[in-house]
Design an enzyme around this catalytic site. Structure first.
Site, mmCIF file in Angstrom:
data_model
loop_
_atom_site.group_PDB
_atom_site.id
_atom_site.type_symbol
_atom_site.label_atom_id
_atom_site.label_comp_id
_atom_site.label_asym_id
_atom_site.label_seq_id
_atom_site.Cartn_x
_atom_site.Cartn_y
_atom_site.Cartn_z
ATOM 1 N N CYS A 88 0.883 -1.203 -0.091
ATOM 2 C CA CYS A 88 0.075 -0.071 0.145
ATOM 3 C C CYS A 88 1.020 1.201 0.012
ATOM 4 C CB CYS A 88 -0.774 -0.043 1.087
ATOM 5 S SG CYS A 88 -1.940 1.520 1.199
ATOM 6 N N ASP A 130 -0.581 -5.719 0.172
ATOM 7 C CA ASP A 130 -1.617 -6.134 -0.293
ATOM 8 C C ASP A 130 -1.434 -7.433 -1.013
ATOM 9 O OD1 ASP A 130 -3.284 -3.930 0.392
ATOM 10 O OD2 ASP A 130 -2.161 -2.844 -0.769
ATOM 11 N N HIS A 170 -4.182 -0.741 -5.909
ATOM 12 C CA HIS A 170 -4.692 -1.976 -6.660
ATOM 13 C C HIS A 170 -4.797 -1.577 -8.146
ATOM 14 C CE1 HIS A 170 -5.105 -3.449 -2.833
ATOM 15 N NE2 HIS A 170 -6.460 -3.325 -2.725
#
Length: 153
Positions: free
Chosen positions: A51, A58, A92
């Site tokens: 992150c 993540d 993401h």
């Protein structure tokens, strides 16, 4: 022009894990079935990145499907490229789309799609999808078949 097997930098050698996702690590080889439309799938169920705000890890299940044109990805170079994300801080969406764009830039495939199924942090899973164009006709392209996150049990 692609490299011959003897000119590849990753295949057959001990390799250092990259410090960042360097698209120049990616290598291509000639498509052994030029003129035939077929699908190649990479499934990466243990993808990791960091992150960019909290530096917490993540995790994602990444699925990439592509129909090659002149070239295919050399798989060890692809694994090393993905490992470069382990200590890379990005959201993401950036990770998922950058992977797809780097493969498209390297290969110019006839078609590519990616699904990034990110495991939840803060209780919300985030799934990212992208493809280069309409799905090819008359070609078997299986569904991703990645289970939705259900929490415990």
């Amino acid at each position: 022009m692609s490299k011959s097997n003897k000119d590849l930098n990753a295949l057959g050698y001990k390799s250092k894990i990259p410090d960042f996702p360097d698209k120049h690590i990616l290598e291509k080889v000639d498509n052994p079935k030029i003129g035939l439309d077929y699908l190649i799938r990479f499934t990466c169920p243990e993808f990791t990145s960091i992150c960019p705000v909290t530096s917490q890890p993540d995790f994602a299940h990444i699925v990439i499907d592509y129909v090659p044109s002149q070239f295919i990805v050399e798989s060890k170079s692809f694994k090393l490229y993905l490992l470069g994300y382990r200590n890379h801080g990005a959201f993401h969406e950036d990770c998922t789309i950058s992977i797809a764009q780097d493969i498209v830039e390297l290969l110019s495939p006839k078609w590519l799609r990616i699904g990034g199924y990110w495991y939840p942090r803060g209780g919300i899973p985030i799934d990212i999808f992208w493809q280069t164009s309409e799905q090819p006709k008359n070609l078997f392209i299986p569904i991703h078949n990645v289970d939705n996150y259900r929490g415990r049990g």
